[in-house]
Write a protein that holds these residues in place. Structure first.
Motif, short mmCIF file in Angstrom:
data_model
loop_
_atom_site.label_atom_id
_atom_site.label_comp_id
_atom_site.label_asym_id
_atom_site.label_seq_id
_atom_site.Cartn_x
_atom_site.Cartn_y
_atom_site.Cartn_z
N GLN A 124 8.66 2.08 -14.52
CA GLN A 124 8.57 2.25 -13.07
C GLN A 124 9.66 1.41 -12.38
N GLY A 125 9.86 0.21 -12.89
CA GLY A 125 10.93 -0.63 -12.35
C GLY A 125 12.30 -0.02 -12.59
N PHE A 126 12.47 0.58 -13.76
CA PHE A 126 13.75 1.22 -14.07
C PHE A 126 13.98 2.43 -13.16
N TRP A 127 12.93 3.14 -12.84
CA TRP A 127 13.05 4.28 -11.92
C TRP A 127 13.48 3.82 -10.53
N VAL A 128 12.94 2.69 -10.09
CA VAL A 128 13.37 2.12 -8.80
C VAL A 128 14.84 1.74 -8.87
N THR A 129 15.25 1.16 -10.00
CA THR A 129 16.66 0.80 -10.19
C THR A 129 17.56 2.03 -10.08
N LEU A 130 17.16 3.12 -10.71
CA LEU A 130 17.96 4.34 -10.67
C LEU A 130 17.99 4.93 -9.26
N GLN A 131 16.88 4.85 -8.54
CA GLN A 131 16.86 5.36 -7.17
C GLN A 131 17.80 4.56 -6.27
N VAL A 132 17.72 3.25 -6.39
CA VAL A 132 18.60 2.38 -5.59
C VAL A 132 20.06 2.66 -5.93
N ALA A 133 20.36 2.75 -7.23
CA ALA A 133 21.74 2.98 -7.66
C ALA A 133 22.23 4.35 -7.19
N GLY A 134 21.39 5.37 -7.33
CA GLY A 134 21.80 6.72 -6.94
C GLY A 134 22.13 6.82 -5.46
N LEU A 135 21.24 6.30 -4.61
CA LEU A 135 21.48 6.34 -3.17
C LEU A 135 22.71 5.50 -2.80
N SER A 136 22.84 4.34 -3.42
CA SER A 136 23.97 3.46 -3.10
C SER A 136 25.29 4.08 -3.54
N ILE A 137 25.30 4.80 -4.64
CA ILE A 137 26.52 5.47 -5.09
C ILE A 137 26.95 6.52 -4.08
#
Length: 216
Positions: free
Chosen positions: A17-30
């Motif tokens: 779940q934490g990794f999914w949050v990481t991917l969401q943050v990274a995707g939007l920031s990219i």
């Protein structure tokens, strides 16, 4: 070390779940940093009077600040001015601003790398400056910018871990929480986090190498 206990499904799901949050943050920031960086880099390249100088000051200022300070400022200081965001969006905004400034320099360098003779030929054939920029300069520059841009996105993904300071429940924050439950869980949780980061970053590095090889 208790691998069996650390990797029980409730704990494993918590880390994922934490990794999914990481991917969401990274995707939007990219996405946001790419749009912002392209805009700022293009403005700097075009040398619009006054505006390009203002953008240059903003970009250079952000690039020379620690990302951790930017995230902390957005999450702690802005609420004092009436601008309050949850940790998720504080992280996205901070990463987008910082990486956008980095990408702006990549974009400006990429645009400058296009041979001036092509620009002069396009202008002499009757194309306007904007037509030359969008039809001649930008397509070539984007190909040249792709490898360093992907490398910057890899750095962005790793930098999401800095959000631990504002308690964003991303991967490293959840690793910290799980490690707090049992000291024996710390190493297994860190190893899993390292594997997850490696898979994503290595995949992106392969993309960067292929883009660079294709460009060459």
């Amino acid at each position: 070390m208790d691998f069996s206990g650390a990797y029980e499904w409730p704990n494993l799901r918590f880390l994922l779940q934490g990794f999914w949050v990481t991917l969401q943050v990274a995707g939007l920031s990219i996405v946001f940093s790419f749009v912002l960086g392209t805009l700022l880099g293009t403005i700097r390249f075009t040398r619009i009077p006054v505006l390009s100088q203002i953008v240059a000051v903003i970009v250079d200022t952000i690039r020379n600040l620690p990302l951790l300070l930017i995230i902390f400022f957005i999450h702690i200081v802005l609420p004092q001015l009436g601008i309050k965001m949850p940790p998720f969006w504080s992280t996205v905004v901070g990463l987008s601003l910082f990486e956008g400034a980095m990408i702006a320099e990549i974009v400006r360098s990429g645009l400058k790398s296009v041979e001036r003779g092509q620009v002069e030929a396009a202008r002499s054939s009757g194309l306007s400056y904007m037509q030359t920029l969008s039809g001649i300069i930008m397509p070539q520059a984007l190909r040249r910018m792709s490898p360093p841009m992907v490398s910057q996105f890899i750095s962005l993904l790793k930098d999401t871990s800095l959000a631990i300071i504002i308690s964003l429940p991303e991967l490293m924050r959840n690793v910290q929480i799980l490690g707090g439950q049992s000291f024996d869980y710390i190493i297994p949780a860190l190893l899993l986090a390292a594997v997850l980061y490696f898979i994503i970053n290595y995949s992106l590095s392969i993309v960067a190498r292929r883009l660079e090889a294709r460009m060459n």
